[in-house]
Design an enzyme around this catalytic site. Structure first.
Site, mmCIF file in Angstrom:
data_model
loop_
_atom_site.group_PDB
_atom_site.id
_atom_site.type_symbol
_atom_site.label_atom_id
_atom_site.label_comp_id
_atom_site.label_asym_id
_atom_site.label_seq_id
_atom_site.Cartn_x
_atom_site.Cartn_y
_atom_site.Cartn_z
ATOM 1 N N ASN A 1 0.870 -1.169 0.000
ATOM 2 C CA ASN A 1 0.000 0.000 0.000
ATOM 3 C C ASN A 1 0.910 1.223 0.000
ATOM 4 O O ASN A 1 1.424 1.627 1.041
ATOM 5 C CB ASN A 1 -0.882 -0.037 1.250
ATOM 6 C CG ASN A 1 -1.850 1.127 1.315
ATOM 7 O OD1 ASN A 1 -1.786 2.052 0.498
ATOM 8 N ND2 ASN A 1 -2.739 1.089 2.279
ATOM 9 N N LYS B 1 3.379 0.888 3.034
ATOM 10 C CA LYS B 1 2.954 -0.099 4.042
ATOM 11 C C LYS B 1 2.969 -1.466 3.391
ATOM 12 O O LYS B 1 2.642 -1.581 2.202
ATOM 13 C CB LYS B 1 1.521 0.176 4.486
ATOM 14 C CG LYS B 1 1.362 1.296 5.450
ATOM 15 C CD LYS B 1 -0.067 1.262 6.013
ATOM 16 C CE LYS B 1 -0.585 2.665 6.178
ATOM 17 N NZ LYS B 1 -1.984 2.819 6.285
ATOM 18 N N LEU C 1 -15.586 4.423 9.606
ATOM 19 C CA LEU C 1 -15.364 5.660 10.359
ATOM 20 C C LEU C 1 -13.979 5.643 10.986
ATOM 21 O O LEU C 1 -13.776 5.107 12.082
ATOM 22 C CB LEU C 1 -16.438 5.811 11.453
ATOM 23 C CG LEU C 1 -17.900 5.718 10.996
ATOM 24 C CD1 LEU C 1 -18.849 5.836 12.178
ATOM 25 C CD2 LEU C 1 -18.218 6.777 9.949
ATOM 26 N N GLY C 2 -13.012 6.179 10.256
ATOM 27 C CA GLY C 2 -11.643 6.271 10.779
ATOM 28 C C GLY C 2 -11.232 7.725 10.709
ATOM 29 O O GLY C 2 -12.021 8.618 11.032
ATOM 30 N N GLU D 1 -8.499 -4.729 5.007
ATOM 31 C CA GLU D 1 -8.312 -4.489 3.578
ATOM 32 C C GLU D 1 -7.156 -5.322 3.021
ATOM 33 O O GLU D 1 -7.215 -5.804 1.901
ATOM 34 C CB GLU D 1 -8.060 -2.998 3.336
ATOM 35 C CG GLU D 1 -9.311 -2.164 3.539
ATOM 36 C CD GLU D 1 -9.030 -0.729 3.901
ATOM 37 O OE1 GLU D 1 -8.597 -0.479 5.051
ATOM 38 O OE2 GLU D 1 -9.232 0.151 3.045
HETATM 39 P P1 ADP Z 1 -7.211 5.704 9.325
HETATM 40 O O1 ADP Z 1 -8.338 6.238 8.483
HETATM 41 O O2 ADP Z 1 -6.058 6.652 9.433
HETATM 42 O O3 ADP Z 1 -6.827 4.278 9.026
HETATM 43 P P2 ADP Z 1 -8.229 4.654 11.834
HETATM 44 O O4 ADP Z 1 -9.178 3.657 11.286
HETATM 45 O O5 ADP Z 1 -7.021 4.171 12.547
HETATM 46 O O6 ADP Z 1 -7.826 5.740 10.782
HETATM 47 O O7 ADP Z 1 -9.066 5.576 12.842
HETATM 48 C C1 ADP Z 1 -8.493 6.671 13.496
HETATM 49 C C2 ADP Z 1 -9.554 7.344 14.340
HETATM 50 O O8 ADP Z 1 -10.090 6.373 15.253
HETATM 51 C C3 ADP Z 1 -9.022 8.488 15.177
HETATM 52 O O9 ADP Z 1 -9.922 9.580 15.152
HETATM 53 C C4 ADP Z 1 -8.974 7.890 16.568
HETATM 54 O O10 ADP Z 1 -9.154 8.855 17.562
HETATM 55 C C5 ADP Z 1 -10.165 6.971 16.533
HETATM 56 N N1 ADP Z 1 -10.052 5.969 17.616
HETATM 57 C C6 ADP Z 1 -9.204 4.922 17.709
HETATM 58 N N2 ADP Z 1 -9.375 4.266 18.898
HETATM 59 C C7 ADP Z 1 -10.367 4.919 19.557
HETATM 60 C C8 ADP Z 1 -11.028 4.764 20.812
HETATM 61 N N3 ADP Z 1 -10.693 3.784 21.633
HETATM 62 N N4 ADP Z 1 -11.992 5.653 21.141
HETATM 63 C C9 ADP Z 1 -12.324 6.648 20.303
HETATM 64 N N5 ADP Z 1 -11.764 6.851 19.102
HETATM 65 C C10 ADP Z 1 -10.806 6.019 18.731
#
Ligand code: ADP
Length: 405
Positions: A7, A14, A208-209, A383
């Site tokens: 990736n 990655k 939702l990330g 993924e």
């Molecule tokens: P990416 O899109 O970069 O792969 P991720 O799927 O790792 O992102 O998601 C990152 C988001 O998830 C951040 O906003 C982080 O704060 C949130 N997050 C991760 N663990 C927790 C948690 N335990 N509680 C609340 N939010 C979380």
């Protein structure tokens, strides 16, 4: 079959080495800040991860380091590069050309290059990754897995923008979506958890990330998704604004004297949770600040959940109902408070979160009440596994085809 999943981002690379038959993750890591003096390389399976400061002028150097780390040291994942049977590349933009994953040849490379106009940072980086693999592993089959291909089933009424039609003809401006590999994976897994055929289900999938997207998957077919021509559209995200009134763009450019590139940067990197809260793009920090009484952080939190809620409503209308809502990625998998806010008030639609189950930690799980008409399911996304599986299937079919000739 051992598949190396690559990736490549604009300044990162990655990777995971996966044995597809045994579902074993053999190695993984990331090269970051490729091309800068601060470049470093993390390699290893979580707890025994090693961080190496390394010189990487470009993706070619990074690839050489990655391959070296797979075969060297006491805990080498493989003893020789000949144990890598195939490579799967994640490609962000497949445009109208690719509605599925494909074996990489010169024609595929030319098309990925042509599509770089729609995703300059991403497709360009992926090409660097492909060329580096060709150089260091000549003859090893490679497969391209596109973020957009899952959404090639969208009907024109969902993918067209109500702009002059000529813009579509001239520049192929339309909705392509993103995160497709994740939505495909979690929809398949949700059907498995429900023990029902995917073809019998109406699903809303929520990734939702840091980046966020929602999709409507009607009987196994993606019919709408929130990201658009680019990943900027749709839900409010960590640093991206998502959908806004388009007239805001020329207004801000004129009043703040911004170029198109600066405006793009503002919407992609300075907006979303970060822009509203002024605290962080990371939901954990925004939550802490809101719990300490920071009003802008509270507003950011409220806006984020409201943005997701609205897409749930839209997609119920698009599909004429929903059987299950599936959540994944950092926020979707981990943040019980955000989930509570997203689903609050949706009981009249038959969507009832179970407060107790919502608090539980775990892997794949249902968090709606037993009598909720709509199931709410958490599925940790994977993924890389999907990319490895597509690569395995395509390379395996090709080998079977060759031996049958
Ligand atoms: P990416 O899109 O970069 O792969 P991720 O799927 O790792 O992102 O998601 C990152 C988001 O998830 C951040 O906003 C982080 O704060 C949130 N997050 C991760 N663990 C927790 C948690 N335990 N509680 C609340 N939010 C979380």
């Amino acid at each position: 079959m051992n598949v190396l999943v690559i990736n490549a981002g604009s300044s990162s690379l990655k990777y995971q080495l996966i044995n597809v038959e045994t579902h074993t993750l053999m190695a993984k890591g990331i090269c970051e800040r490729v091309g800068s003096a601060q470049a470093f390389h993390k390699h290893g399976l979580d707890e025994n991860e090693v961080v190496i400061d390394a010189k990487m002028a470009n993706h070619d150097d990074a690839m050489a380091l990655v391959l070296d780390s797979l075969v060297s040291g006491d805990d080498a994942a493989i003893s020789s590069l000949s144990e890598i049977d195939a490579v799967g590349h994640r490609i962000v933009q497949g445009g109208k050309y690719f509605d599925r994953s494909v074996l990489i040849d010169d024609d595929v490379i030319a098309k990925i290059d042509e599509l770089a106009e729609l995703a300059p940072l991403h497709n360009g980086a992926a090409l660097m990754g492909i060329h580096a693999c060709q150089k260091h592993m000549p003859g090893v089959p490679m497969v391209a897995v596109f973020d957009t291909s899952f959404f090639q089933t969208l009907p024109p009424k969902a993918y067209m923008y109500p702009l002059p039609y000529e813009l579509y003809e001239k520049y192929a401006i339309r909705k392509y979506g993103a995160h497709g590999t994740s939505h495909r994976y979690i929809s398949e897994r949700a059907a498995a958890v429900l023990d029902e055929p995917l073809e019998d289900l109406k699903l809303i999938t929520l990734h939702l990330g840091n980046g966020c997207s929602a999709s409507a998957i009607d009987h196994g077919v993606a019919v709408d998704t929130s990201m658009g021509l680019t990943p900027l559209d749709g839900l409010m995200m960590g640093t991206r604004c998502g959908a806004i009134d388009p007239a805001i763009v020329p207004f801000v450019m004129e009043h703040e004297n911004l170029t198109a590139a600066e405006m793009n940067d503002l919407m992609n990197k300075q907006s979303g949770l970060l822009g509203i809260s002024g605290v962080s793009n990371d939901l954990r920090s925004v939550r802490s600040a809101s719990e300490e009484g920071n009003e802008r952080a509270m507003l950011a939190y409220d806006m984020f959940s409201n943005s997701v809620k609205k897409y749930i409503g839209q997609y119920i209308a698009v599909m004429g109902g929903v059987d299950a809502i599936v959540l994944t990625a950092g926020v979707g998998e981990n943040c019980e408070k955000m989930r509570r806010m997203i689903f609050s008030g949706l009981q009249p639609l038959g969507i009832v979160l179970d407060e107790e189950k919502n608090r539980h930690r775990g892997f794949e799980r249902i968090i709606s009440t037993d009598d909720s008409a709509v199931q709410i399911i958490i599925i940790p996304t994977n993924e890389e596994y999907m990319i490895a599986r597509d690569t395995y299937e395509i390379v395996h079919d090709q080998e079977v085809g060759i031996s049958a000739q």
